[in-house]
Write a protein that holds these residues in place. Sequence first.
Motif, short mmCIF file in Angstrom:
data_model
loop_
_atom_site.label_atom_id
_atom_site.label_comp_id
_atom_site.label_asym_id
_atom_site.label_seq_id
_atom_site.Cartn_x
_atom_site.Cartn_y
_atom_site.Cartn_z
N ILE B 88 0.83 -1.20 0.00
CA ILE B 88 0.00 0.00 0.00
C ILE B 88 0.87 1.26 0.00
N GLU B 89 1.89 1.25 0.86
CA GLU B 89 2.78 2.41 0.91
C GLU B 89 3.39 2.69 -0.46
N LEU B 90 3.86 1.64 -1.08
CA LEU B 90 4.50 1.83 -2.38
C LEU B 90 3.51 2.37 -3.40
N LEU B 131 10.56 -4.07 -2.72
CA LEU B 131 10.92 -3.05 -1.73
C LEU B 131 9.86 -1.97 -1.63
N ASP B 132 9.56 -1.56 -0.41
CA ASP B 132 8.60 -0.47 -0.21
C ASP B 132 9.33 0.88 -0.29
N PRO B 133 8.62 1.98 -0.24
CA PRO B 133 9.29 3.26 -0.46
C PRO B 133 10.30 3.66 0.62
N HIS B 134 10.26 2.98 1.77
CA HIS B 134 11.27 3.24 2.79
C HIS B 134 12.52 2.38 2.56
N GLY B 135 12.37 1.42 1.63
CA GLY B 135 13.48 0.51 1.38
C GLY B 135 13.32 -0.80 2.13
N ASP B 136 12.18 -0.98 2.80
CA ASP B 136 11.94 -2.23 3.51
C ASP B 136 11.48 -3.31 2.54
N VAL B 137 11.86 -4.54 2.86
CA VAL B 137 11.52 -5.67 1.99
C VAL B 137 10.04 -6.01 2.09
MN LIG Z 1 7.44 1.26 5.02
#
Ligand SMILES: [Mn+2]
Lengths: 230, 230
Positions: B88-90, B131-137
Amino acid sequence: MVTMRPATADSQSVQDFLKAVYTLQQKMERVSTNALAEMLSISAPSVTDMAHRMMLAELVNYEKYHGVRLTETGEREALRVIRRHRLIELYLVTDLGYALHEVHDEAEQLEHAVSDRFIAALAEKLDHPTLDPHGDVIPAIDGTFHYRELCKLTELPLGIKAKVACLTSNDPDILRHLMDKGFTLGSQIEIIARDPFDGPLTILIDGKSAVVGCTAATYISVEQDKGACK
Amino acid sequence: MVTMRPATADSQSVQDFLKAVYTLQQKMERVSTNALAEMLSISAPSVTDMAHRMMLAELVNYEKYHGVRLTETGEREALRVIRRHRLIELYLVTDLGYALHEVHDEAEQLEHAVSDRFIAALAEKLDHPTLDPHGDVIPAIDGTFHYRELCKLTELPLGIKAKVACLTSNDPDILRHLMDKGFTLGSQIEIIARDPFDGPLTILIDGKSAVVGCTAATYISVEQDKGACK
DNA sequence: GTAGTAGTTTAGGCTATTCTAAAAATAATG
DNA sequence: CATTATTTTTAGAATAGCCTAAACTACTAC
Ligand SMILES: [Mn+2]
Ligand SMILES: [Mn+2]
Ligand SMILES: [Mn+2]
Ligand SMILES: [Mn+2]
């Protein structure tokens, strides 16, 4: 119930309640607890309780034994939720590849979870649309409501040309059935024959012939071509 | 508490609880009630209660006075929620024009409201991102987790070239600050000087010089260029 | 206008999620 | 290893949403 706290407009239950009152209000002067119980699939006592709390919150005007009506605040809130619902539905169809019959249930949840920021982004992306995928009018941010003169397919006179304007159901099965028959928003339509005793309608959809049961036809509204109706 | 009913995995509270346990579990063997209370911003007794109910639901393994650990089912559920959250974030960033600091709070709500159908549509539209926009997998549907060897910016040796890999904060203010400084996922980075006594770092971001406080730097993880680390 | 029926409300309860205050257990310290 | 200090749990309570069963109103039909 000795002490009863006012409802807050930001809960799912309250928002759905507001929508239900708004919808039923179109058809009846005051909205009965039973009608609401039916629409919301909760018990009548639960409705009475909610009515009390929403009265305290000044969202509805409630009179014992005489149902409920939205206050001005209530109506504004209701329209806000409806706007969200319909924008989300449209977005699901145009951007996420949902079929018409899939959008309602999803929007029913999302309308409560989404922020104003989100809704603004959708409205922007969809270029401030005025109709949802069922053909229902999307209220503007200021509550403005662009009215339309529609009539039910069942009441369209024989031989008059019209366009499908609204598929008024939330039931996925009904919507799928209508889609299968070829009803799509904007398609050209004309009634060829009408069987008596609530029998089926024979119609022309974009030139192709089809037959619909009269109950199914109930869910279709049309807009007559260039001023013939009334 | 004489009779206590098991928690159901489909409530917002339970889902957030699962995520919190999962996250804290990475750092500690067993997760204490206090740690959870802190992370979830609820009282410790509320956590104890939830722990009991989630134990009955076999989502966690809980031992009085010794914290909690996810069961296999619990971990699967946690990863499912995390997957939703990050997809969702991405999506908010790539398709709805959200800024990085705006996505977390929105996703925190949506993750509970959205259907599997919706998540599938997002994953499809985003071409199954990792990867999400924070760089988390982003965990895969089957729970698979593509691991990465990262180190904190604060621990990057002087003069070693690396790339910004993760901005690990949910606080909008911190994220905005980092963005303002020029930190973006993928940017080339190198530490030029490190002040003593927890002083600021002087760095090069994509060739441009900048200074960051060491607390802010804590939230940045980097990936060293072609095998130099360790 | 009274009796019956249909629709509404009150009474009393239940669950999930939260809280505060007090008691109990564990961990830290000398 | 006692004594504190820190955590954690129990006890007791509140609130929003729901429910069923019973009591009560209002409308309808003689
Ligand atoms: Mn995130
Ligand atoms: Mn809803
Ligand atoms: Mn609609
Ligand atoms: Mn959440």
